[in-house]
Design a protein around this motif. Sequence first.
Motif, PDB file in Angstrom:
ATOM      1  N   ILE A   1       0.847  -1.204   0.000  1.00 60.18           N
ATOM      2  CA  ILE A   1       0.000   0.000   0.000  1.00 60.18           C
ATOM      3  C   ILE A   1       0.875   1.243   0.000  1.00 60.18           C
ATOM      4  CG2 ILE A   1      -1.782   1.254   1.260  1.00 60.18           C
ATOM      5  CD1 ILE A   1      -2.735  -1.414   2.367  1.00 60.18           C
ATOM      6  N   TRP A   2       1.932   1.217   0.826  1.00 61.83           N
ATOM      7  CA  TRP A   2       2.858   2.366   0.879  1.00 61.83           C
ATOM      8  C   TRP A   2       3.520   2.585  -0.484  1.00 61.83           C
ATOM      9  CZ3 TRP A   2       8.175   2.107   0.013  1.00 61.83           C
ATOM     10  CH2 TRP A   2       8.883   3.288   0.241  1.00 61.83           C
ATOM     11  N   LYS A   3       3.898   1.499  -1.124  1.00 65.13           N
ATOM     12  CA  LYS A   3       4.568   1.616  -2.420  1.00 65.13           C
ATOM     13  C   LYS A   3       3.638   2.239  -3.460  1.00 65.13           C
ATOM     14  CE  LYS A   3       6.472  -1.241  -6.106  1.00 65.13           C
ATOM     15  NZ  LYS A   3       6.654  -2.616  -6.603  1.00 65.13           N
ATOM     16  N   GLU A   4       2.355   1.839  -3.451  1.00 59.53           N
ATOM     17  CA  GLU A   4       1.419   2.354  -4.446  1.00 59.53           C
ATOM     18  C   GLU A   4       0.973   3.775  -4.133  1.00 59.53           C
ATOM     19  OE1 GLU A   4      -2.955   1.177  -6.378  1.00 59.53           O
ATOM     20  OE2 GLU A   4      -1.931  -0.173  -4.972  1.00 59.53           O
ATOM     21  N   ASP A   5       0.714   4.066  -2.847  1.00 57.88           N
ATOM     22  CA  ASP A   5       0.154   5.374  -2.477  1.00 57.88           C
ATOM     23  C   ASP A   5       1.196   6.468  -2.343  1.00 57.88           C
ATOM     24  OD1 ASP A   5      -2.251   4.133  -2.443  1.00 57.88           O
ATOM     25  OD2 ASP A   5      -2.448   4.031  -0.263  1.00 57.88           O
ATOM     26  N   HIS A   6       2.436   6.103  -2.003  1.00 58.86           N
ATOM     27  CA  HIS A   6       3.444   7.131  -1.707  1.00 58.86           C
ATOM     28  C   HIS A   6       4.665   7.032  -2.616  1.00 58.86           C
ATOM     29  CE1 HIS A   6       1.288   8.329   1.949  1.00 58.86           C
ATOM     30  NE2 HIS A   6       1.134   7.043   2.212  1.00 58.86           N
ATOM     31  N   PHE A   7       5.264   5.848  -2.657  1.00 60.29           N
ATOM     32  CA  PHE A   7       6.543   5.723  -3.360  1.00 60.29           C
ATOM     33  C   PHE A   7       6.392   5.955  -4.863  1.00 60.29           C
ATOM     34  CE2 PHE A   7       9.539   3.017  -5.690  1.00 60.29           C
ATOM     35  CZ  PHE A   7      10.730   3.583  -5.277  1.00 60.29           C
ATOM     36  N   GLN A   8       5.444   5.275  -5.501  1.00 60.69           N
ATOM     37  CA  GLN A   8       5.304   5.389  -6.959  1.00 60.69           C
ATOM     38  C   GLN A   8       4.892   6.789  -7.390  1.00 60.69           C
ATOM     39  OE1 GLN A   8       2.582   2.257  -8.065  1.00 60.69           O
ATOM     40  NE2 GLN A   8       4.189   0.692  -8.068  1.00 60.69           N
ATOM     41  N   GLN A   9       4.150   7.513  -6.559  1.00 60.06           N
ATOM     42  CA  GLN A   9       3.719   8.849  -6.923  1.00 60.06           C
ATOM     43  C   GLN A   9       4.856   9.855  -6.871  1.00 60.06           C
ATOM     44  OE1 GLN A   9       0.337  10.049  -4.609  1.00 60.06           O
ATOM     45  NE2 GLN A   9      -0.891   8.247  -5.131  1.00 60.06           N
ATOM     46  N   ARG A  10       5.860   9.606  -6.045  1.00 58.44           N
ATOM     47  CA  ARG A  10       6.924  10.591  -5.855  1.00 58.44           C
ATOM     48  C   ARG A  10       8.247  10.204  -6.486  1.00 58.44           C
ATOM     49  NH1 ARG A  10       3.368  10.627  -1.868  1.00 58.44           N
ATOM     50  NH2 ARG A  10       2.743  12.623  -0.961  1.00 58.44           N
ATOM     51  N   SER A  11       8.401   8.944  -6.878  1.00 61.23           N
ATOM     52  CA  SER A  11       9.684   8.500  -7.419  1.00 61.23           C
ATOM     53  C   SER A  11      10.036   9.222  -8.708  1.00 61.23           C
ATOM     54  CB  SER A  11       9.660   6.984  -7.644  1.00 61.23           C
ATOM     55  OG  SER A  11       8.620   6.641  -8.549  1.00 61.23           O
ATOM     56  N   VAL A  12       9.039   9.465  -9.583  1.00 66.13           N
ATOM     57  CA  VAL A  12       9.311  10.148 -10.849  1.00 66.13           C
ATOM     58  C   VAL A  12       9.758  11.581 -10.599  1.00 66.13           C
ATOM     59  CG1 VAL A  12       8.303  10.922 -13.014  1.00 66.13           C
ATOM     60  CG2 VAL A  12       7.685   8.684 -12.098  1.00 66.13           C
ATOM     61  N   GLU A  13       9.090  12.275  -9.679  1.00 61.83           N
ATOM     62  CA  GLU A  13       9.448  13.664  -9.390  1.00 61.83           C
ATOM     63  C   GLU A  13      10.833  13.764  -8.764  1.00 61.83           C
ATOM     64  OE1 GLU A  13       7.697  17.503  -6.890  1.00 61.83           O
ATOM     65  OE2 GLU A  13       6.645  15.579  -6.872  1.00 61.83           O
TER      66      GLU A  13
END
Length: 442
Positions: free
Chosen positions: A138-150
């Motif tokens: 859940i953390w990976k989908e909600d937080h990590f993936q949204q910010r990794s590109v930026e």
Amino acid sequence: MKEIDLYSEAKLRYHQLIPNKEDGLVILALYQKYGQQEFTEDQIIQVINKVLSDLGSSGLREESNRNNNVILRLQEFFLWRDRKRKLYGFKSYGIEFCEKVSRRLSESYHPAKIERLFKHLLETLNASLEKGPADLLIWKEDHFQQRSVELAKQIEILDQQVSQSVTDFRFQIKQPQENILQVIDTISAGLDAIKQHVEELKAGFQITYDIDDVLDPMLKDPECFELLDSISEVMRYNEHVRSHLDQVSVRIDKIKPGIREFIFEFNQRELDRKTDQFIHYLLDHTTYTRQEGQTKKLTLPEEVMPLVIKMPEAVPRFCILTEKDLSRKAPLPATERSVDMEQTRVAMAKNHEKLAQRKRIQDWTQKALLQIEQEGQLEFSPFFFHILAAEQDDLNIPVRVAQRLVKQCNGRQYTVRVAQQEYHDPDYQNLSLWSMTILKKI
């Protein structure tokens, strides 16, 4: 979403999806002027004429036919047309194209923002893991993936700034100007500023090590076996961004000596040029007079200060020696050295034992690799106990063989599979292993 053959589909409509320079600049100019508002065909033609005039290609024949072709091409993916009202507007793909270009050109680095994002990732990771290891997904989908590109984009911006500085440097030194050293100092200062940005970003990216410290123990936890791919993906991303940031820093370090070398060579050439001009000026403007019975006397130009050549007077120098310097030194006694033969023998025995052990480890490793090559796989757990029995219960040797095999086979032409099933040998009741199989990739 239905999977497609991206290459084949894009090959057919590449120039519609990715316009050429002229069409692309027309799209950007339209978006800059009208945004998401509607506009007429005459307004499109005005923009086309202005763009082509700026590019130096406005004198083409059949201008009307040319404009119609441009408008038709843009209607494929970028513009829609209201036939009743005879108005045009941007499609969603055209808006996305223009806004993406605008964001890329206007973005800048934000080291403080990066540090805040990483702190947020670390805090949310710890909060998720308190509920249970499964919440990592859940953390990976909600937080990590949204910010990794930026986060990764900030490094790309720095790298682009370095490339732009190099481009500016090459352009400026070719321009006629009086003070090129000032230009070089300005570009060098710009690289120093970018290097400072790198150091600031490094401070933010240090938190990735804290995230790795949280995830690393989970790799060894049997309960997290289903999460290994997700954990590895996050840790690989952290290593990836740290590596790219180091590459930007190393790139700047390599550019700076080149600029300093250019400055040195430029100063040397400038000194040689001025020296040559001065000598020619002296040769052209120096006169001489000669009186009867005397040698010629040179007269330098008025702008040159008179030169005074003077022989320095000889100054005597005294070297004072003390009695200590003249007296002979007493001979030093010879140092007696002894060799402890017993200690030497023990050290040699230990070295021979280590070499023999290393040779056995290498032999068992080669034997395992040979079996994998011949049979296609190796059940390592029984092989481990076979080595242990052959080496007279010396546990260090099979353990070292296991380490070397995992290191050599991981990521190469082999696959290492570990099942959560204990393997026991009847001769060693107090020792067990996970069932591990090494397969040769086909």
